[in-house]
Design a protein around this motif. Structure first.
Motif, short mmCIF file in Angstrom:
data_model
loop_
_atom_site.label_atom_id
_atom_site.label_comp_id
_atom_site.label_asym_id
_atom_site.label_seq_id
_atom_site.Cartn_x
_atom_site.Cartn_y
_atom_site.Cartn_z
N ARG A 228 0.69 -1.07 0.22
CA ARG A 228 0.05 0.07 0.14
C ARG A 228 0.99 1.59 -0.12
O ARG A 228 0.75 2.21 -0.70
N ILE A 229 2.25 1.59 0.93
CA ILE A 229 3.04 2.34 1.21
C ILE A 229 3.67 2.56 -0.27
O ILE A 229 3.30 3.67 -1.35
N VAL A 230 3.87 1.91 -1.11
CA VAL A 230 4.41 1.64 -2.51
C VAL A 230 3.87 1.93 -2.93
O VAL A 230 4.22 3.13 -4.60
N ARG A 231 1.92 1.41 -3.35
CA ARG A 231 1.42 2.61 -4.06
C ARG A 231 1.43 3.35 -4.30
O ARG A 231 0.89 4.71 -4.88
N GLN A 232 1.37 4.55 -3.29
CA GLN A 232 0.61 5.59 -2.54
C GLN A 232 1.91 6.57 -3.19
O GLN A 232 1.33 7.01 -4.27
N ALA A 233 3.28 5.99 -3.08
CA ALA A 233 4.49 6.03 -3.86
C ALA A 233 4.33 6.70 -5.17
O ALA A 233 5.42 6.69 -5.85
N LYS B 150 0.76 9.02 13.53
CA LYS B 150 -0.45 10.08 13.24
C LYS B 150 -0.76 11.27 13.19
O LYS B 150 -1.22 12.38 12.49
N GLU B 151 -0.54 11.70 15.00
CA GLU B 151 -0.20 13.42 15.01
C GLU B 151 0.38 13.55 14.42
O GLU B 151 0.69 15.19 14.25
N VAL B 152 2.12 12.96 14.05
CA VAL B 152 3.14 13.41 13.57
C VAL B 152 2.30 14.03 12.31
O VAL B 152 2.72 15.57 10.93
N ALA B 153 1.35 12.62 11.25
CA ALA B 153 0.96 12.76 10.20
C ALA B 153 0.40 14.24 9.82
O ALA B 153 0.16 15.18 9.06
N ASP B 154 -0.35 14.42 11.05
CA ASP B 154 -1.37 15.75 10.66
C ASP B 154 -1.50 16.61 10.77
O ASP B 154 -0.90 17.72 10.66
N ARG B 155 0.03 17.19 11.63
CA ARG B 155 0.70 18.35 11.99
C ARG B 155 1.54 18.43 10.38
O ARG B 155 1.45 19.84 10.29
N LEU B 156 3.16 17.23 10.12
CA LEU B 156 3.02 18.06 8.42
C LEU B 156 2.28 18.75 7.86
O LEU B 156 2.45 19.41 6.85
N VAL C 224 -3.14 10.22 3.79
CA VAL C 224 -3.01 9.72 2.37
C VAL C 224 -4.03 8.83 3.51
O VAL C 224 -4.20 7.44 2.71
N GLY C 225 -3.99 7.89 4.43
CA GLY C 225 -4.29 6.88 5.49
C GLY C 225 -3.85 6.93 6.28
O GLY C 225 -2.65 7.66 6.97
N THR C 226 -5.03 6.16 7.80
CA THR C 226 -4.45 6.02 8.14
C THR C 226 -4.01 4.24 9.11
O THR C 226 -4.28 2.95 7.63
N ILE C 227 -2.83 3.85 9.24
CA ILE C 227 -2.74 2.65 9.46
C ILE C 227 -2.77 2.25 10.62
O ILE C 227 -2.28 2.83 11.97
N PRO D 298 2.60 -0.72 17.72
CA PRO D 298 3.14 1.20 19.40
C PRO D 298 2.07 1.14 20.22
O PRO D 298 0.88 0.69 19.92
N ASN D 299 2.04 1.54 20.55
CA ASN D 299 1.04 2.36 21.42
C ASN D 299 0.32 3.96 20.80
O ASN D 299 -0.76 4.27 21.57
N VAL D 300 0.26 4.45 19.76
CA VAL D 300 0.18 4.59 19.20
C VAL D 300 -0.76 4.40 17.30
O VAL D 300 0.07 3.68 17.00
N ASP D 301 -1.71 5.38 17.13
CA ASP D 301 -2.02 4.81 15.65
C ASP D 301 -1.17 5.59 14.30
O ASP D 301 -0.82 6.82 14.79
N SER D 302 -0.53 4.82 13.21
CA SER D 302 0.36 5.37 12.50
C SER D 302 -0.99 5.90 10.79
O SER D 302 -1.82 5.89 11.26
N ALA D 303 0.26 6.80 10.53
CA ALA D 303 -0.43 7.54 8.86
C ALA D 303 0.35 7.64 7.80
O ALA D 303 1.86 8.04 7.98
N LEU D 304 0.24 7.77 6.46
CA LEU D 304 -0.05 7.87 5.58
C LEU D 304 0.50 9.15 5.05
O LEU D 304 -0.24 10.04 5.18
N VAL D 305 1.52 9.88 5.15
CA VAL D 305 2.39 11.36 4.56
C VAL D 305 2.52 10.97 2.74
O VAL D 305 3.74 11.15 2.92
#
Length: 318
Positions: free
Chosen positions: A49-54, A169-175, A200-203, A212-219
């Motif tokens: 999915r990451i490779v496809r987004q890129a 995810k929080e970093v993605a939102d800030r970026l 462009v997506g949540t992981i 991890p203790n937090v969710d991730s996201a794609l930027v």
């Protein structure tokens, strides 16, 4: 490009699953460490999915930072792309080539592994990215240094034209935040200097080991086709830092020790606004106005020094 298309055009081999990741880590005596922010992806669907987004293809030149045990590395190589992986952890850097040789042997010749801190690399350390050709960054970045890595690479590599990164995810939102948003801050404005970012997506957490203790996201980021003046980057970033160091204060209050009040009028920016309402273009306008006011002051100072101020001074000049 769909997952089916990727698989159809892929070199022989396969991606890593959870059992593979744990087996490789055990054989190499590797344990994920908090020091390097290591959380390894164990789901092939996520890395594809990451490779496809890129939009990675066989013609893409890719930089990966923090390849870890090779999950995303193999997904990138699966497209036929040529890539360089920068890994800070020596045991992981040493093991990566062996993993690719085992799971995708035909792709091994398209991979270069560099054992360095991504914050310390530039064109001299990565000459393959110094030839003037555009390249892309695709990475699962360590949460604790994701923003510094992104901004450092954009500063040092003029032809880093795009990236897709997985971050907290929080970093993605800030970026990706826009002016006026409560999470809009220094990373948002500085990244906007170079181009446009979009989430462009949540992981979910269950695709990682350890989870991890937090969710991730794609930027996803695309560089601007009209770059801003390089000579203004440093003074603009300095103003951004000062404004957000006191983000609840007005610009006049936050910058009063550093900026002449005439700057705001010249830049056509209301000094009662807060930094969190300014776009990167607004901050650049302030930086330009600072230089213009300083240049005017310097000219006036020279002219004043050369102007007689008393009859005695005029007699001395004569």
């Amino acid at each position: 490009m769909s997952d089916i298309d990727i698989i159809a055009s892929a070199p022989s081999g396969r991606l890593l699953g959870a059992a593979d990741i744990r087996r490789i880590a055990d054989e190499a005596g590797i344990s994920p460490t908090k020091k390097f922010g290591q959380n390894f992806v164990i789901d092939p669907g996520t890395v594809r999915r990451i490779v496809r987004q890129a939009d990675v293809t066989a013609d893409t030149h890719v930089l990966e930072v923090g390849p870890g045990l090779g999950s995303l590395t193999l997904a990138i190589l699966e497209t036929g792309a040529t890539m360089t992986a920068v890994e800070i952890d020596p045991p992981l850097a040493e093991r990566l080539g062996q993993t690719v040789a085992e799971f995708m042997p035909e792709a091994a010749k398209r991979l270069t592994v560099v054992n360095r801190d991504a914050l310390d690399v530039g064109p001299e350390q990565l000459p393959e990215f110094a030839d003037g050709k555009p390249f892309t960054l695709v990475a699962n970045l360590p949460y604790n240094v994701a923003t510094p890595i992104i901004l450092t690479l954009l500063e040092r590599f003029n032809h880093l034209d795009s990236f897709v990164v997985m971050v907290q995810k929080e970093v993605a939102d800030r970026l990706a935040a826009e002016p006026g948003n409560k999470i809009y801050g220094t990373p948002s404005v500085k990244l906007a200097w170079y181009g446009q970012a979009k989430r462009v997506g949540t992981i979910g957490r269950n695709v990682f080991w350890p989870a991890p203790n937090v969710d991730s996201a794609l930027v996803r980021f695309t560089k601007s086709t009209a770059p801003r003046p390089r000579e203004l980057r440093k003074p603009t970033f300095a103003l951004i830092d000062m404004a957000f160091a006191a983000r609840r204060k007005t610009l006049h209050a936050a910058l009063k020790k550093h900026v002449d009040p005439r700057v705001f009028e010249r830049a056509h920016i209301d000094p009662t606004r807060r930094g969190e309402t300014l776009s990167v273009d607004d901050f650049m306008a302030l930086a330009e106005a600072v230089e213009a006011v300083e240049a005017t002051e310097a000219t006036e100072s020279v002219e004043s020094a050369g102007t007689p101020t008393s009859p005695n001074a005029m007699e001395e000049q004569e």
